[in-house]
Design a protein around this motif. Structure first.
Motif, PDB file in Angstrom:
ATOM      1  N   PHE A 224       0.822  -1.203   0.000  1.00  0.00           N
ATOM      2  CA  PHE A 224       0.000   0.000   0.000  1.00  0.00           C
ATOM      3  C   PHE A 224       0.860   1.259   0.000  1.00  0.00           C
ATOM      4  O   PHE A 224       0.498   2.268  -0.617  1.00  0.00           O
ATOM      5  CB  PHE A 224      -0.944  -0.033   1.201  1.00  0.00           C
ATOM      6  CG  PHE A 224      -1.823  -1.248   1.214  1.00  0.00           C
ATOM      7  CD1 PHE A 224      -2.893  -1.352   0.341  1.00  0.00           C
ATOM      8  CD2 PHE A 224      -1.559  -2.305   2.079  1.00  0.00           C
ATOM      9  CE1 PHE A 224      -3.696  -2.481   0.329  1.00  0.00           C
ATOM     10  CE2 PHE A 224      -2.347  -3.428   2.073  1.00  0.00           C
ATOM     11  CZ  PHE A 224      -3.419  -3.527   1.200  1.00  0.00           C
ATOM     12  N   TYR A 225       1.997   1.204   0.690  1.00  0.00           N
ATOM     13  CA  TYR A 225       2.941   2.316   0.607  1.00  0.00           C
ATOM     14  C   TYR A 225       3.429   2.490  -0.828  1.00  0.00           C
ATOM     15  O   TYR A 225       3.529   3.615  -1.342  1.00  0.00           O
ATOM     16  CB  TYR A 225       4.137   2.084   1.526  1.00  0.00           C
ATOM     17  CG  TYR A 225       3.818   2.108   3.000  1.00  0.00           C
ATOM     18  CD1 TYR A 225       2.821   2.931   3.504  1.00  0.00           C
ATOM     19  CD2 TYR A 225       4.528   1.320   3.898  1.00  0.00           C
ATOM     20  CE1 TYR A 225       2.528   2.954   4.861  1.00  0.00           C
ATOM     21  CE2 TYR A 225       4.251   1.341   5.254  1.00  0.00           C
ATOM     22  CZ  TYR A 225       3.249   2.156   5.735  1.00  0.00           C
ATOM     23  OH  TYR A 225       2.977   2.188   7.078  1.00  0.00           O
ATOM     24  N   VAL A 226       3.726   1.382  -1.478  1.00  0.00           N
ATOM     25  CA  VAL A 226       4.218   1.446  -2.855  1.00  0.00           C
ATOM     26  C   VAL A 226       3.126   1.954  -3.797  1.00  0.00           C
ATOM     27  O   VAL A 226       3.409   2.687  -4.758  1.00  0.00           O
ATOM     28  CB  VAL A 226       4.740   0.066  -3.306  1.00  0.00           C
ATOM     29  CG1 VAL A 226       5.101   0.078  -4.796  1.00  0.00           C
ATOM     30  CG2 VAL A 226       5.959  -0.330  -2.483  1.00  0.00           C
ATOM     31  N   GLN A 227       1.879   1.603  -3.534  1.00  0.00           N
ATOM     32  CA  GLN A 227       0.791   2.107  -4.374  1.00  0.00           C
ATOM     33  C   GLN A 227       0.739   3.636  -4.339  1.00  0.00           C
ATOM     34  O   GLN A 227       0.616   4.291  -5.382  1.00  0.00           O
ATOM     35  CB  GLN A 227      -0.537   1.520  -3.912  1.00  0.00           C
ATOM     36  CG  GLN A 227      -0.745   0.074  -4.312  1.00  0.00           C
ATOM     37  CD  GLN A 227      -2.042  -0.485  -3.776  1.00  0.00           C
ATOM     38  OE1 GLN A 227      -2.884   0.271  -3.289  1.00  0.00           O
ATOM     39  NE2 GLN A 227      -2.224  -1.791  -3.855  1.00  0.00           N
ATOM     40  N   GLY A 228       0.797   4.185  -3.141  1.00  0.00           N
ATOM     41  CA  GLY A 228       0.787   5.650  -3.032  1.00  0.00           C
ATOM     42  C   GLY A 228       1.983   6.266  -3.720  1.00  0.00           C
ATOM     43  O   GLY A 228       1.865   7.276  -4.430  1.00  0.00           O
ATOM     44  N   LEU A 229       3.161   5.668  -3.534  1.00  0.00           N
ATOM     45  CA  LEU A 229       4.365   6.182  -4.172  1.00  0.00           C
ATOM     46  C   LEU A 229       4.241   6.151  -5.692  1.00  0.00           C
ATOM     47  O   LEU A 229       4.604   7.112  -6.381  1.00  0.00           O
ATOM     48  CB  LEU A 229       5.568   5.374  -3.706  1.00  0.00           C
ATOM     49  CG  LEU A 229       6.961   5.867  -4.128  1.00  0.00           C
ATOM     50  CD1 LEU A 229       7.974   5.589  -3.030  1.00  0.00           C
ATOM     51  CD2 LEU A 229       7.424   5.199  -5.419  1.00  0.00           C
ATOM     52  N   LEU A 230       3.700   5.041  -6.234  1.00  0.00           N
ATOM     53  CA  LEU A 230       3.549   4.928  -7.683  1.00  0.00           C
ATOM     54  C   LEU A 230       2.535   5.948  -8.217  1.00  0.00           C
ATOM     55  O   LEU A 230       2.732   6.527  -9.290  1.00  0.00           O
ATOM     56  CB  LEU A 230       3.101   3.519  -8.053  1.00  0.00           C
ATOM     57  CG  LEU A 230       4.159   2.418  -7.930  1.00  0.00           C
ATOM     58  CD1 LEU A 230       3.559   1.062  -8.262  1.00  0.00           C
ATOM     59  CD2 LEU A 230       5.345   2.701  -8.837  1.00  0.00           C
ATOM     60  N   GLN A 231       1.461   6.166  -7.485  1.00  0.00           N
ATOM     61  CA  GLN A 231       0.481   7.147  -7.923  1.00  0.00           C
ATOM     62  C   GLN A 231       1.101   8.542  -7.996  1.00  0.00           C
ATOM     63  O   GLN A 231       0.902   9.289  -8.968  1.00  0.00           O
ATOM     64  CB  GLN A 231      -0.715   7.153  -6.974  1.00  0.00           C
ATOM     65  CG  GLN A 231      -1.588   5.915  -7.095  1.00  0.00           C
ATOM     66  CD  GLN A 231      -2.616   5.833  -5.994  1.00  0.00           C
ATOM     67  OE1 GLN A 231      -2.567   6.576  -5.011  1.00  0.00           O
ATOM     68  NE2 GLN A 231      -3.572   4.928  -6.141  1.00  0.00           N
ATOM     69  N   GLY A 232       1.869   8.907  -6.974  1.00  0.00           N
ATOM     70  CA  GLY A 232       2.531  10.203  -6.987  1.00  0.00           C
ATOM     71  C   GLY A 232       3.570  10.308  -8.085  1.00  0.00           C
ATOM     72  O   GLY A 232       3.690  11.341  -8.758  1.00  0.00           O
TER      73      GLY A 232
END
Length: 303
Positions: A224-232
């Motif tokens: 989930f941390y990586v999802q946010g990072l990828l979205q940004g």
């Protein structure tokens, strides 16, 4: 499981989660992309303006517009007065004909403005560079005042007033743009947080099973941390691509012009682009942290 394997798992699961909820993920990407596009536009415009204002300040000139009927004695007296305050700056004499030629070169669309007029439409002038050490001093102000009252002088333009106004305008544009982009970036962070929470809800049962079999919090929350990072990250890259594309379109349509030279002649440097991408990735990561930290005992949505 090694750290590399864990990161590979995080990115794989993040990609699957984003694909499963691509509509809300797209909303988060667009939101952060718009905020960073505005921030990038402000940075592009203000960096060009700051560069231009700096060059103008270095080349600030004092222009004396002369009366066409000034006599030789008056001009000689004026030359002595100019020499006392110019501190060795070279004096450039511009005749009335040269002034008209300059006007036509700078404003070709207005070339016919003076057609049919009798005499010289523009006055002759003297130009000299303002000594940097004298700008803003009382001595310089007194000297300019004396020049203004000289009988051979029609008008004095010292460039300093409009340069000061340009500096204030630059500061206003920068502050306004950064404030708006900051507000949009904050909205993007909360949008990403909401998106990640929705994805957490989709994975609620899988998270519960992972915890039952002894998965660590790092392993559970990592995707989930990586999802946010990828979205940004995707939003920032999209903002840069849109900014570059719009710049190219404007350059093609504006052609050689003062606006193109001032605002579009150069793109953001690599350090500025990397900072913009880093801001987007960190904003997405921060939104994911805000969302995941509210999770209690493996049950998203409770607080």
């Amino acid at each position: 499981m090694t750290l590399f394997q864990a990161l590979a798992y995080f990115f794989r699961e993040a990609a699957v989660g984003l694909a499963r909820s691509w509509k809300v993920s797209l909303l988060a990407v667009v939101t952060i992309g718009v905020s960073l596009f505005l921030g990038g536009t402000v940075q592009l415009v203000t960096s060009h303006l700051a560069h231009a204002v700096g060059e103008w300040q270095e080349q600030a000139r004092l222009t004396l517009y002369l009366r066409s009927d000034a006599g030789a004695a008056e001009l000689q007296s004026l030359a002595v007065l100019v020499a006392t305050g110019s501190r060795g700056s070279a004096l450039l004499e511009v005749s009335a004909a040269e002034a008209v030629a300059r006007f036509h070169q700078s404003f070709p669309s207005l070339a016919g403005l003076f057609s049919g007029l009798e005499g010289d439409p523009l006055p002759p002038s003297w130009e000299l560079q303002i000594p940097p050490g004298e700008r803003g001093s009382e001595r310089f102000a007194a000297w300019v005042t004396e020049l203004r009252t000289h009988p051979a002088v029609l008008m004095v333009d010292d460039d300093l007033d409009w340069l000061a106004q340009a500096g204030r305008l630059l500061a206003l544009v920068r502050a306004t743009g950064l404030a708006l982009s900051g507000l949009l970036l904050g909205a993007a962070i909360f949008t990403i947080a909401s998106v990640v929470r929705l994805i957490l809800l989709l994975y609620r049962d899988e998270i519960a099973v992972q915890r039952l079999v002894g998965a660590t919090e790092f392993f559970v929350r990592g995707p989930f941390y990586v999802q946010g990072l990828l979205q940004g990250f995707v939003g920032a890259v999209g903002a840069l691509a849109a900014l570059a594309l719009i710049r190219l379109v404007l350059l093609a349509n504006l052609g050689p012009s003062l606006a193109a030279e001032l605002l579009l002649s150069r793109f953001l440097g690599w350090p500025q682009q990397l900072v913009l991408v880093a801001i987007g990735a960190l904003a997405g990561f921060g939104g994911a942290i805000l969302s995941v930290r509210r999770e209690v005992a493996g049950e998203p949505g409770t607080s």
